[in-house]
Scaffold this active site. Structure first.
Site, PDB file in Angstrom:
ATOM      1  N   CYS A   2       0.838  -1.193   0.000  1.00  0.00           N
ATOM      2  CA  CYS A   2       0.000   0.000   0.000  1.00  0.00           C
ATOM      3  C   CYS A   2       0.877   1.248   0.000  1.00  0.00           C
ATOM      4  O   CYS A   2       1.976   1.243   0.541  1.00  0.00           O
ATOM      5  CB  CYS A   2      -0.937   0.088   1.207  1.00  0.00           C
ATOM      6  SG  CYS A   2      -1.995  -1.334   1.399  1.00  0.00           S
ATOM      7  N   ARG A  27       3.260   0.194  -5.252  1.00  0.00           N
ATOM      8  CA  ARG A  27       3.146  -0.457  -3.945  1.00  0.00           C
ATOM      9  C   ARG A  27       1.833  -1.232  -3.788  1.00  0.00           C
ATOM     10  O   ARG A  27       1.620  -1.911  -2.784  1.00  0.00           O
ATOM     11  CB  ARG A  27       3.234   0.595  -2.832  1.00  0.00           C
ATOM     12  CG  ARG A  27       4.519   1.383  -2.831  1.00  0.00           C
ATOM     13  CD  ARG A  27       4.506   2.412  -1.732  1.00  0.00           C
ATOM     14  NE  ARG A  27       4.495   1.797  -0.431  1.00  0.00           N
ATOM     15  CZ  ARG A  27       5.567   1.442   0.255  1.00  0.00           C
ATOM     16  NH1 ARG A  27       6.761   1.675  -0.246  1.00  0.00           N
ATOM     17  NH2 ARG A  27       5.472   0.891   1.435  1.00  0.00           N
ATOM     18  N   TRP A  75      -2.848  -2.540  -1.657  1.00  0.00           N
ATOM     19  CA  TRP A  75      -2.573  -3.946  -1.984  1.00  0.00           C
ATOM     20  C   TRP A  75      -3.302  -4.730  -0.917  1.00  0.00           C
ATOM     21  O   TRP A  75      -2.960  -4.662   0.261  1.00  0.00           O
ATOM     22  CB  TRP A  75      -1.067  -4.215  -1.957  1.00  0.00           C
ATOM     23  CG  TRP A  75      -0.711  -5.592  -2.431  1.00  0.00           C
ATOM     24  CD1 TRP A  75      -0.515  -5.988  -3.726  1.00  0.00           C
ATOM     25  CD2 TRP A  75      -0.493  -6.759  -1.633  1.00  0.00           C
ATOM     26  NE1 TRP A  75      -0.198  -7.325  -3.776  1.00  0.00           N
ATOM     27  CE2 TRP A  75      -0.173  -7.826  -2.505  1.00  0.00           C
ATOM     28  CE3 TRP A  75      -0.541  -7.010  -0.262  1.00  0.00           C
ATOM     29  CZ2 TRP A  75       0.087  -9.108  -2.055  1.00  0.00           C
ATOM     30  CZ3 TRP A  75      -0.269  -8.304   0.184  1.00  0.00           C
ATOM     31  CH2 TRP A  75       0.039  -9.334  -0.702  1.00  0.00           C
ATOM     32  N   ASN A 101      -0.967   1.761   6.028  1.00  0.00           N
ATOM     33  CA  ASN A 101      -0.138   0.790   5.301  1.00  0.00           C
ATOM     34  C   ASN A 101       0.455  -0.154   6.349  1.00  0.00           C
ATOM     35  O   ASN A 101       1.151   0.313   7.241  1.00  0.00           O
ATOM     36  CB  ASN A 101       0.966   1.541   4.534  1.00  0.00           C
ATOM     37  CG  ASN A 101       2.099   0.630   4.046  1.00  0.00           C
ATOM     38  OD1 ASN A 101       3.233   1.047   3.938  1.00  0.00           O
ATOM     39  ND2 ASN A 101       1.791  -0.603   3.739  1.00  0.00           N
ATOM     40  N   GLY A 102       0.143  -1.435   6.236  1.00  0.00           N
ATOM     41  CA  GLY A 102       0.683  -2.396   7.203  1.00  0.00           C
ATOM     42  C   GLY A 102      -0.367  -3.433   7.531  1.00  0.00           C
ATOM     43  O   GLY A 102      -1.378  -3.561   6.825  1.00  0.00           O
ATOM     44  N   GLU A 486      16.543 -16.514 -11.639  1.00  0.00           N
ATOM     45  CA  GLU A 486      16.081 -15.142 -11.839  1.00  0.00           C
ATOM     46  C   GLU A 486      15.329 -15.008 -13.167  1.00  0.00           C
ATOM     47  O   GLU A 486      14.287 -14.346 -13.242  1.00  0.00           O
ATOM     48  CB  GLU A 486      17.289 -14.192 -11.772  1.00  0.00           C
ATOM     49  CG  GLU A 486      17.017 -12.725 -12.035  1.00  0.00           C
ATOM     50  CD  GLU A 486      16.006 -12.086 -11.076  1.00  0.00           C
ATOM     51  OE1 GLU A 486      15.613 -12.709 -10.071  1.00  0.00           O
ATOM     52  OE2 GLU A 486      15.584 -10.951 -11.366  1.00  0.00           O
ATOM     53  N   LYS A 490      11.461 -13.791 -13.442  1.00  0.00           N
ATOM     54  CA  LYS A 490      11.053 -12.643 -14.261  1.00  0.00           C
ATOM     55  C   LYS A 490       9.899 -13.028 -15.164  1.00  0.00           C
ATOM     56  O   LYS A 490       8.929 -12.293 -15.308  1.00  0.00           O
ATOM     57  CB  LYS A 490      12.200 -12.144 -15.147  1.00  0.00           C
ATOM     58  CG  LYS A 490      13.311 -11.338 -14.533  1.00  0.00           C
ATOM     59  CD  LYS A 490      12.931 -10.005 -13.962  1.00  0.00           C
ATOM     60  CE  LYS A 490      12.370 -10.154 -12.593  1.00  0.00           C
ATOM     61  NZ  LYS A 490      13.233 -10.017 -11.464  1.00  0.00           N
ATOM     62  N   GLU A 493       6.512 -13.792 -13.151  1.00  0.00           N
ATOM     63  CA  GLU A 493       5.822 -12.696 -12.465  1.00  0.00           C
ATOM     64  C   GLU A 493       5.180 -11.685 -13.412  1.00  0.00           C
ATOM     65  O   GLU A 493       4.189 -11.077 -13.060  1.00  0.00           O
ATOM     66  CB  GLU A 493       6.718 -12.002 -11.431  1.00  0.00           C
ATOM     67  CG  GLU A 493       7.781 -11.104 -11.975  1.00  0.00           C
ATOM     68  CD  GLU A 493       8.611 -10.444 -10.879  1.00  0.00           C
ATOM     69  OE1 GLU A 493       8.060 -10.034  -9.863  1.00  0.00           O
ATOM     70  OE2 GLU A 493       9.834 -10.326 -11.072  1.00  0.00           O
ATOM     71  N   HIS A 509      17.419 -35.579 -12.543  1.00  0.00           N
ATOM     72  CA  HIS A 509      16.806 -36.113 -11.318  1.00  0.00           C
ATOM     73  C   HIS A 509      15.303 -35.815 -11.257  1.00  0.00           C
ATOM     74  O   HIS A 509      14.709 -35.876 -10.194  1.00  0.00           O
ATOM     75  CB  HIS A 509      17.517 -35.549 -10.087  1.00  0.00           C
ATOM     76  CG  HIS A 509      18.966 -35.916 -10.042  1.00  0.00           C
ATOM     77  ND1 HIS A 509      19.391 -37.203  -9.815  1.00  0.00           N
ATOM     78  CD2 HIS A 509      20.086 -35.170 -10.256  1.00  0.00           C
ATOM     79  CE1 HIS A 509      20.721 -37.236  -9.862  1.00  0.00           C
ATOM     80  NE2 HIS A 509      21.165 -36.019 -10.131  1.00  0.00           N
ATOM     81  N   LYS A 608       5.407  -3.815  -5.260  1.00  0.00           N
ATOM     82  CA  LYS A 608       6.863  -3.660  -5.267  1.00  0.00           C
ATOM     83  C   LYS A 608       7.479  -3.861  -3.883  1.00  0.00           C
ATOM     84  O   LYS A 608       8.480  -4.548  -3.748  1.00  0.00           O
ATOM     85  CB  LYS A 608       7.183  -2.259  -5.802  1.00  0.00           C
ATOM     86  CG  LYS A 608       8.644  -1.973  -5.972  1.00  0.00           C
ATOM     87  CD  LYS A 608       9.176  -2.600  -7.219  1.00  0.00           C
ATOM     88  CE  LYS A 608      10.647  -2.362  -7.419  1.00  0.00           C
ATOM     89  NZ  LYS A 608      11.241  -3.377  -8.300  1.00  0.00           N
TER      90      LYS A 608
HETATM   91  O1  M6R Z   1      12.719  -4.893  -2.015  1.00  0.00           O
HETATM   92  P1  M6R Z   1      13.274  -6.263  -1.895  1.00  0.00           P
HETATM   93  O2  M6R Z   1      14.515  -6.441  -2.713  1.00  0.00           O
HETATM   94  O3  M6R Z   1      13.523  -6.683  -0.481  1.00  0.00           O
HETATM   95  O4  M6R Z   1      12.171  -7.206  -2.478  1.00  0.00           O
HETATM   96  C1  M6R Z   1      12.293  -8.589  -2.470  1.00  0.00           C
HETATM   97  C2  M6R Z   1      11.323  -9.232  -3.430  1.00  0.00           C
HETATM   98  O5  M6R Z   1      10.001  -8.935  -3.062  1.00  0.00           O
HETATM   99  C3  M6R Z   1      11.544  -8.775  -4.869  1.00  0.00           C
HETATM  100  O6  M6R Z   1      12.849  -9.011  -5.284  1.00  0.00           O
HETATM  101  C4  M6R Z   1      10.584  -9.508  -5.826  1.00  0.00           C
HETATM  102  O7  M6R Z   1      10.909 -10.856  -5.868  1.00  0.00           O
HETATM  103  C5  M6R Z   1      10.631  -8.877  -7.218  1.00  0.00           C
HETATM  104  N1  M6R Z   1       9.315  -8.523  -7.642  1.00  0.00           N
HETATM  105  C6  M6R Z   1      11.170  -9.781  -8.251  1.00  0.00           C
HETATM  106  O8  M6R Z   1      11.228  -9.163  -9.490  1.00  0.00           O
END
Ligand code: M6R
Length: 613
Positions: A2, A27, A75, A101-102, A486, A490, A493, A509, A608
């Site tokens: 949020c 956010r 969010w 927010n929280g 990674e 990507k 997501e 395996h 984010k």
């Molecule tokens: O802000 P942070 O690096 O702590 O966030 C960690 C993850 O939430 C963040 O890397 C998330 O996996 C990304 N959306 C990946 O692209």
């Protein structure tokens, strides 16, 4: 997650709040809302969906002119995304409205108590309970709102950044935080409050970062900060260094594309003033006072989430290779709950782009309580993690707004690489000549990333070919194993295609059973110590009719005869390859997501900053 924004001053509040909410939409974007004190009273306006939906909704109201207001982009945690669960929430008398927010962990108990007292709830949120709880204290104690907030915070369990507006005090905003970020912009006769500095930057560069357990009261153009124990503190004014253009798209279709393309510069920015290969100098200011601890650590524990965790995996290889100290890489969410063996001889590295990730913060607090030294690698200056750690190095990648992390990942690896080289050199596990050689090569990385970015057109062709695939496999070994993870993250997501990253040798395996003519397999097969083995893995996939997309070193003549597509990237030291090999994977996921019509910068269900557990 949020995002929250608030304004009080001489200007029209609504345009400032709406613009701020758009900047904070990364956010959370399930719903948005504002509360404004107008001549008609305290009005709350909210709408499911993005801030633009709210804007359309606000057009129906003739006069929303106000010099004070609060806004929220959500969010969802408690309750589905809809108009009712959107913030702000009114108190029972509708005298107060609050943004939050929280997460309030004991909201259920508080709610039951309030229900017994006859309170009625309209939403399913913990936040509505929070403001009604505050009002209950306000009424029963016959105290000021500020005092009611203070008393309530002693009973609240969980994380919050809140701002409250009071119908009866048109020049007053009350804010508080614990665990969720809150920045106060101090302008000329005006104040801005927000989850980060982006909504504030164009009005003032003077900011105060509110600390946990602090309450800020802005009244009659004065800012007063007190702890929840009622002790007044002196607000420390920081100068923001953020540039407005850094948070705009700058002609790109998406922030993610801009951020992918910024990497030559963001990696160079990260190394600037730190790395001077010609003179064999590598200086990381944050390490200076902790070098002894770092050098003599029995063990390094790296903790992080998501992409930052992948950067941590790369660092494991780097630290063990160059400095010969054992490393463990821990998901922060697991570490914090499994009673880990940690002590004063451990050196903990917490990695986070946002510096607000709740699990990483909790892991830090746990390790701190056991006497370990904590070093932060964060991107957002002044963030909670940056402040909770003993020392740290910023990644200086600039604001990353696309939800999918790209330039933060390469900047994190850049910092961690510098740390590993420095550590190896200081410990004598890296000879002077090898150290010098590695420093020189590290300096060439930004230009090699620039070259890798030029492969974009070819990657678009590959994206077109495989955009409708239902699954993807990403395989790599050694330094390229975390890159495979990674690449898969990507893709899933932002394009919602199921993708898995695996160490190439593990395929036999289990995952090899998935291979058929429908399965694209992305191999990261650069010329390194496991190249021959990866080539054998490519053969195994080929034999089972899998489709092969291979990221190889420029000039590779072997894999091109096996792969359906090859992507040739510049050669570098094996340990630095992830900084380059991840680039085409970022581009591939970006183009596939665009071609599938996905919302690249704001993928579904995500936000984010993950400020909830
Ligand atoms: O802000 P942070 O690096 O702590 O966030 C960690 C993850 O939430 C963040 O890397 C998330 O996996 C990304 N959306 C990946 O692209």
């Amino acid at each position: 997650m949020c995002g929250i924004v608030a304004y009080v001053g001489q200007q029209e509040a609504l345009p400032i709040i709406i613009k701020g909410l758009k900047r904070l939409e990364y956010r959370g974007y399930d719903s948005a809302g504002v509360a404004l004190l107008t001549k008609d009273g305290l009005g709350v306006y909210k709408k499911k969906g993005k801030v633009s939906e709210l804007e359309n909704h606000l057009v129906e109201f003739a006069d929303l002119s106000s010099k004070i207001g609060i806004g929220h982009t959500r969010w969802a945690t408690h309750g589905e995304p809809n108009d009712v669960n959107a913030h702000p929430h009114y108190s029972a008398s509708e005298k107060f409205a609050m943004i939050h927010n929280g997460i309030i962990e004991n909201y259920d108990v508080l709610k039951k108590d309030l229900l017994n007292k006859g309170y009625v709830f309209h939403s399913e949120t913990d936040s509505e309970v929070f403001i009604k709880f505050i009002e209950d204290i306000f009424v029963n104690n016959h105290c000021s709102l500020e005092e009611a907030v203070r008393l309530a915070l002693h009973k609240i369990v969980g994380a919050y950044a809140i701002v409250i507006v009071n119908k009866e005090e048109p020049d007053t905003l009350i804010a508080a935080r614990k665990g969720s970020p809150l920045v106060i912009g101090v302008g000329q006769d005006e104040y801005f409050l927000a989850s980060d500095a982006t909504p504030i930057i164009e009005y003032t560069n003077q900011v105060v970062y509110l600390d946990d357990y602090e309450i800020a009261v802005i009244r009659d153009n004065q800012l007063q900060i007190k702890t929840i124990e009622n002790v007044e503190t002196n607000p420390y004014i920081n100068q923001l260094e953020l540039e407005l253009e850094a948070i705009e798209k700058g002609g790109y279709d998406h922030f993610m594309l801009k951020e992918i393309n910024e990497q030559p510069r963001s990696i160079a920015d990260c190394m600037r003033g730190r790395l001077d290969a010609k003179n064999g100098r590598l200086v990381l200011g944050g390490l200076r006072d902790y070098m002894n601890k770092f050098q003599n650590a029995k063990r390094i524990i790296i903790t992080a989430c998501g992409t930052s965790w992948h950067a941590g995996l790369v660092a494991e290889y780097l630290f063990e290779e160059f400095a010969r100290i054992p490393v463990e890489v821990e998901y922060a969410s697991e570490f914090r709950y499994r009673n880990p063996v940690v002590g004063p001889e451990d050196f903990i590295i917490a990695i986070s782009q946002s510096g607000e990730t709740a699990d990483t913060l909790a892991a830090i607090e746990l390790a701190k309580s056991k006497g370990a030294t904590i070093f932060g690698v964060c991107n957002v200056v002044g963030s909670s993690i940056a402040r909770a750690t003993h020392a740290g190095s910023y990644t200086h990648a600039g604001p990353e707004i696309g939800v999918a992390s790209t330039k933060a990942f390469t900047a994190q690896i850049s910092v961690l690489t510098m740390m590993a080289l420095k550590l190896g050199y200081q410990r004598g596990t890296l000879s002077e000549s090898r150290y010098m050689q590695l420093l020189s090569e590290l300096e060439t990385i930004p230009s090699k990333v620039e070259r890798a970015l030029k492969l974009n057109d070819k990657i678009q062709v590959i994206a077109e070919k495989y955009k409708d695939s239902r699954n993807f496999l990403y395989l790599g070994r050694g330094y390229n194993f975390p890159v495979a993870l990674e690449g898969a993250l990507k893709l899933k997501e932002i394009s919602y295609i199921h993708a898995e990253g695996y160490p190439a040798a593990e395929m036999k395996h289990g995952p090899i059973a998935l291979i058929d003519e429908e399965m694209p397999v992305v191999f990261i097969a650069t010329k390194d110590s496991s190249y021959e083995k990866v080539v054998s893995n490519i053969q195994e996939v080929k034999a089972r009719k899998g489709k092969i997309i291979a990221v190889v070193t420029e000039g590779d003549d072997t894999v091109k005869h096996m792969a359906d597509y090859i992507i040739e990237i510049p050669d570098t030291e094996e340990a630095f390859v992830p900084l380059i090999s991840v680039i085409p994977l970022q581009q591939l996921s970006y183009h596939i997501a665009v071609m599938r019509g996905c919302n690249v910068d704001q993928p579904r269900n995500l936000a984010k900053s993950v400020t909830v557990e």
